[in-house]
Design a protein around this motif. Sequence first.
Motif, short mmCIF file in Angstrom:
data_model
loop_
_atom_site.label_atom_id
_atom_site.label_comp_id
_atom_site.label_asym_id
_atom_site.label_seq_id
_atom_site.Cartn_x
_atom_site.Cartn_y
_atom_site.Cartn_z
N LYS A 206 0.74 -1.24 -0.02
CA LYS A 206 -0.01 0.35 -0.03
C LYS A 206 0.91 1.25 0.00
O LYS A 206 1.99 1.41 0.51
CB LYS A 206 -1.05 0.03 1.22
N VAL A 207 0.37 2.37 -0.79
CA VAL A 207 0.92 3.56 -0.58
C VAL A 207 -0.04 4.48 -0.38
O VAL A 207 -1.25 4.71 -0.80
CB VAL A 207 1.40 3.95 -2.21
N ASN A 208 0.30 5.36 0.66
CA ASN A 208 -0.40 6.51 1.06
C ASN A 208 -2.03 5.83 1.60
O ASN A 208 -2.97 6.04 1.62
CB ASN A 208 -1.04 7.42 0.13
N GLY A 209 -1.93 4.33 2.39
CA GLY A 209 -2.91 3.76 2.69
C GLY A 209 -3.71 3.16 1.75
O GLY A 209 -4.88 2.47 2.14
N ALA A 210 -3.65 3.26 0.32
CA ALA A 210 -4.33 2.56 -0.52
C ALA A 210 -3.48 1.55 -1.38
O ALA A 210 -2.23 1.55 -1.25
CB ALA A 210 -5.08 3.38 -1.54
N ALA A 211 -3.97 0.81 -2.07
CA ALA A 211 -3.45 -0.44 -2.98
C ALA A 211 -2.33 0.24 -3.87
O ALA A 211 -2.74 1.23 -4.62
CB ALA A 211 -4.00 -1.24 -3.68
N ILE A 212 -0.97 -0.07 -3.89
CA ILE A 212 -0.13 0.46 -4.88
C ILE A 212 -0.60 0.36 -6.30
O ILE A 212 -0.22 1.23 -7.00
CB ILE A 212 1.22 -0.42 -4.61
N GLY A 213 -1.34 -0.43 -6.79
CA GLY A 213 -1.74 -0.71 -7.86
C GLY A 213 -2.57 0.69 -8.14
O GLY A 213 -2.75 1.11 -9.50
N ASN A 214 -3.13 1.39 -7.53
CA ASN A 214 -3.87 2.63 -7.62
C ASN A 214 -2.91 3.82 -8.06
O ASN A 214 -3.67 4.74 -8.91
CB ASN A 214 -4.76 3.05 -6.48
N THR A 215 -1.56 3.56 -7.97
CA THR A 215 -0.86 4.75 -8.20
C THR A 215 -0.22 4.45 -9.74
O THR A 215 0.58 5.27 -10.41
CB THR A 215 0.25 4.74 -7.51
N SER A 216 -0.79 3.53 -10.51
CA SER A 216 -0.10 3.18 -11.68
C SER A 216 1.34 3.18 -11.70
O SER A 216 2.14 3.53 -12.41
CB SER A 216 -0.52 4.02 -12.87
N PRO A 217 1.79 1.83 -10.79
CA PRO A 217 3.45 1.92 -10.40
C PRO A 217 4.13 1.54 -11.63
O PRO A 217 3.62 0.69 -12.31
CB PRO A 217 3.04 1.10 -9.18
N THR A 218 5.10 1.47 -11.57
CA THR A 218 6.32 1.08 -12.43
C THR A 218 6.77 -0.12 -12.06
O THR A 218 7.06 -0.30 -10.77
CB THR A 218 7.36 2.09 -12.71
#
Length: 250
Positions: A206-218
């Motif tokens: 998680k990033v900022n409390g939400a799934a890391i997938g929500n950030t369109s990660p690399t």
Amino acid sequence: APEAAAANPTAHVTVTHGPAVQNGGVGLHLVQPGGQPQADHGTSNAATSTNWSGYAATGSTYKSVSASWVQPKATCKSGSQYAAFWVGLDGDGSNSVEQDGTDSDCSGGSPKYYGWYEMYPSASHTFGKTVKPGDTISASVTFEGSGSFKLVLSDKTAGWSSSTTKSLSSAKRSSAEVIIEAPASGLTGSVLPLADFGTVHFSNSKVNGAAIGNTSPTQIDMVNSSGAKKDTVSSLSGGESFSATWDRSK
């Protein structure tokens, strides 16, 4: 003292009182210029690195990152190899790293496991707790304002949790990542052999409390100088889970 510990691309080294790799030395994380992941222009949101694999969020300002994983067993033959598993803020495109995690290393053919934290450019520190393969590990880094960061590492199997609060006023908080890393020598900058960790499974990323997938990660793949993968990273499942399987040491 740790054999090695993790940092940003082309970081992660073992030293005693200098940059030479030495068994049983104090782990320092040295940011090496030019070590950032390089974009893979053939794939959207994909990059390669000589010593990072996993997922990284960039393009914003980040407050927290967290994940859980099962501590993998190091299969050791001869010599020394290293593998680190961690969460962190910064390090992808910046020269500071706020991070914590664990290692599965090989020293003289024997496995070594430990947990650590670091606020680069300061030295790394172990949490001083026992880590064993098969343990469920959770780690987080949280920005608490005024340059202060809280780093927490927990071993749910062994029943311990350790935390520390450190300050780094220069931190940009420009990336957040969940990473598998091979260390690099502070003497030459060359990447050290990646320990055979089998397969490591990450969840609750998680990033900022939400799934890391929500950030369109690399998605970052670790490759050698010939472009061959040193481990294979899966796609994200549910936006929060992925695995990485060791392919080669170098």
